[in-house]
Scaffold this motif. Structure first.
Motif, mmCIF file in Angstrom:
data_model
loop_
_atom_site.group_PDB
_atom_site.id
_atom_site.type_symbol
_atom_site.label_atom_id
_atom_site.label_comp_id
_atom_site.label_asym_id
_atom_site.label_seq_id
_atom_site.Cartn_x
_atom_site.Cartn_y
_atom_site.Cartn_z
ATOM 1 N N ALA A 8 14.014 39.380 -11.784
ATOM 2 C CA ALA A 8 15.152 38.685 -12.379
ATOM 3 C C ALA A 8 14.938 38.595 -13.881
ATOM 4 O O ALA A 8 13.809 38.453 -14.362
ATOM 5 C CB ALA A 8 15.312 37.293 -11.797
ATOM 6 N N ARG A 9 16.033 38.689 -14.630
ATOM 7 C CA ARG A 9 15.981 38.584 -16.082
ATOM 8 C C ARG A 9 17.165 37.757 -16.521
ATOM 9 O O ARG A 9 18.289 37.969 -16.075
ATOM 10 C CB ARG A 9 16.031 39.974 -16.715
ATOM 11 C CG ARG A 9 15.914 39.939 -18.213
ATOM 12 C CD ARG A 9 15.941 41.334 -18.817
ATOM 13 N NE ARG A 9 17.300 41.873 -18.761
ATOM 14 C CZ ARG A 9 17.632 42.989 -18.108
ATOM 15 N NH1 ARG A 9 16.729 43.668 -17.456
ATOM 16 N NH2 ARG A 9 18.873 43.404 -18.109
ATOM 17 N N ARG A 10 16.905 36.799 -17.401
ATOM 18 C CA ARG A 10 17.979 35.930 -17.883
ATOM 19 C C ARG A 10 18.221 36.201 -19.351
ATOM 20 O O ARG A 10 17.292 36.222 -20.148
ATOM 21 C CB ARG A 10 17.604 34.480 -17.674
ATOM 22 C CG ARG A 10 18.687 33.537 -18.095
ATOM 23 C CD ARG A 10 18.383 32.121 -17.703
ATOM 24 N NE ARG A 10 19.517 31.298 -18.056
ATOM 25 C CZ ARG A 10 19.414 30.068 -18.458
ATOM 26 N NH1 ARG A 10 18.238 29.497 -18.527
ATOM 27 N NH2 ARG A 10 20.478 29.389 -18.773
ATOM 28 N N GLU A 11 19.474 36.408 -19.685
ATOM 29 C CA GLU A 11 19.880 36.560 -21.071
ATOM 30 C C GLU A 11 20.761 35.372 -21.425
ATOM 31 O O GLU A 11 20.866 34.426 -20.657
ATOM 32 C CB GLU A 11 20.606 37.886 -21.252
ATOM 33 C CG GLU A 11 19.703 39.081 -20.977
ATOM 34 C CD GLU A 11 20.425 40.402 -21.073
ATOM 35 O OE1 GLU A 11 21.606 40.412 -21.470
ATOM 36 O OE2 GLU A 11 19.798 41.418 -20.756
ATOM 37 N N GLN A 59 24.152 35.824 -19.080
ATOM 38 C CA GLN A 59 24.132 36.366 -17.729
ATOM 39 C C GLN A 59 22.713 36.430 -17.185
ATOM 40 O O GLN A 59 21.752 36.369 -17.921
ATOM 41 C CB GLN A 59 24.782 37.746 -17.691
ATOM 42 C CG GLN A 59 24.016 38.813 -18.421
ATOM 43 C CD GLN A 59 24.788 40.113 -18.471
ATOM 44 O OE1 GLN A 59 26.001 40.113 -18.400
ATOM 45 N NE2 GLN A 59 24.087 41.207 -18.594
ATOM 46 N N VAL A 60 22.655 36.545 -15.864
ATOM 47 C CA VAL A 60 21.394 36.714 -15.161
ATOM 48 C C VAL A 60 21.477 38.023 -14.401
ATOM 49 O O VAL A 60 22.441 38.256 -13.670
ATOM 50 C CB VAL A 60 21.137 35.546 -14.176
ATOM 51 C CG1 VAL A 60 19.860 35.774 -13.405
ATOM 52 C CG2 VAL A 60 21.083 34.230 -14.918
ATOM 53 N N ASN A 61 20.486 38.892 -14.582
ATOM 54 C CA ASN A 61 20.429 40.162 -13.872
ATOM 55 C C ASN A 61 19.284 40.106 -12.874
ATOM 56 O O ASN A 61 18.188 39.643 -13.208
ATOM 57 C CB ASN A 61 20.209 41.326 -14.834
ATOM 58 C CG ASN A 61 21.338 41.471 -15.819
ATOM 59 O OD1 ASN A 61 22.480 41.217 -15.485
ATOM 60 N ND2 ASN A 61 21.036 41.871 -17.024
ATOM 61 N N ARG A 78 27.490 36.403 -14.236
ATOM 62 C CA ARG A 78 27.832 36.094 -15.615
ATOM 63 C C ARG A 78 28.608 34.788 -15.661
ATOM 64 O O ARG A 78 29.567 34.596 -14.913
ATOM 65 C CB ARG A 78 28.680 37.218 -16.202
ATOM 66 C CG ARG A 78 29.026 36.998 -17.651
ATOM 67 C CD ARG A 78 29.895 38.105 -18.180
ATOM 68 N NE ARG A 78 29.121 39.346 -18.213
ATOM 69 C CZ ARG A 78 29.598 40.491 -18.607
ATOM 70 N NH1 ARG A 78 30.854 40.592 -18.981
ATOM 71 N NH2 ARG A 78 28.849 41.561 -18.611
ATOM 72 N N ARG A 110 24.526 41.100 -10.881
ATOM 73 C CA ARG A 110 24.783 40.498 -12.190
ATOM 74 C C ARG A 110 25.654 39.284 -11.971
ATOM 75 O O ARG A 110 26.710 39.369 -11.348
ATOM 76 C CB ARG A 110 25.483 41.472 -13.123
ATOM 77 C CG ARG A 110 25.823 40.819 -14.458
ATOM 78 C CD ARG A 110 26.498 41.753 -15.392
ATOM 79 N NE ARG A 110 27.848 42.012 -14.905
ATOM 80 C CZ ARG A 110 28.671 42.869 -15.462
ATOM 81 N NH1 ARG A 110 28.273 43.582 -16.481
ATOM 82 N NH2 ARG A 110 29.872 43.063 -14.976
#
Length: 96
Positions: free
Chosen positions: A55-58, A61-63, A92, A90
């Motif tokens: 998981a990656r959070r920007e 959004q979270v991918n 958002r 994704r």
């Protein structure tokens, strides 16, 4: 002497109507689904996903990615089936 068929025919008729309705709905759904296409870029992206959960959070959004690969063998020398399930997600959030 005539046999009364109404008590016997009622469950048969309701069963036929029930399964007929389900079959008709399934046919209508199958007719409305478009034929899918294979996009080689998407296939390559799914092949590159590592096994497990990431998981990656920007900022907005979270991918997330998930891949599950297993080989199931029927018996010790029987045929094997490989299961490869990959998801790309994704989510958002935006203020409107």
């Amino acid at each position: 002497m005539a046999l009364p068929l109404a008590p016997v025919a009622a469950p048969i008729i309701t069963t036929v109507l029930r399964y007929g309705t389900v079959a008709l709905a399934g046919y209508a759904i199958a007719r409305s689904v478009e034929k899918g296409r294979r996009d080689q870029r998407a296939e390559d992206a799914l092949d590159e996903v590592p096994e497990g959960l990431t998981a990656r959070r920007e900022t907005e959004q979270v991918n997330a990615t998930h891949r599950f690969r297993r080989v199931i063998r029927l018996g010790s020398t029987g045929p094997a089936i490989e299961i490869d399930a990959t998801t790309l997600t994704r989510i958002r959030f935006r203020k409107v």
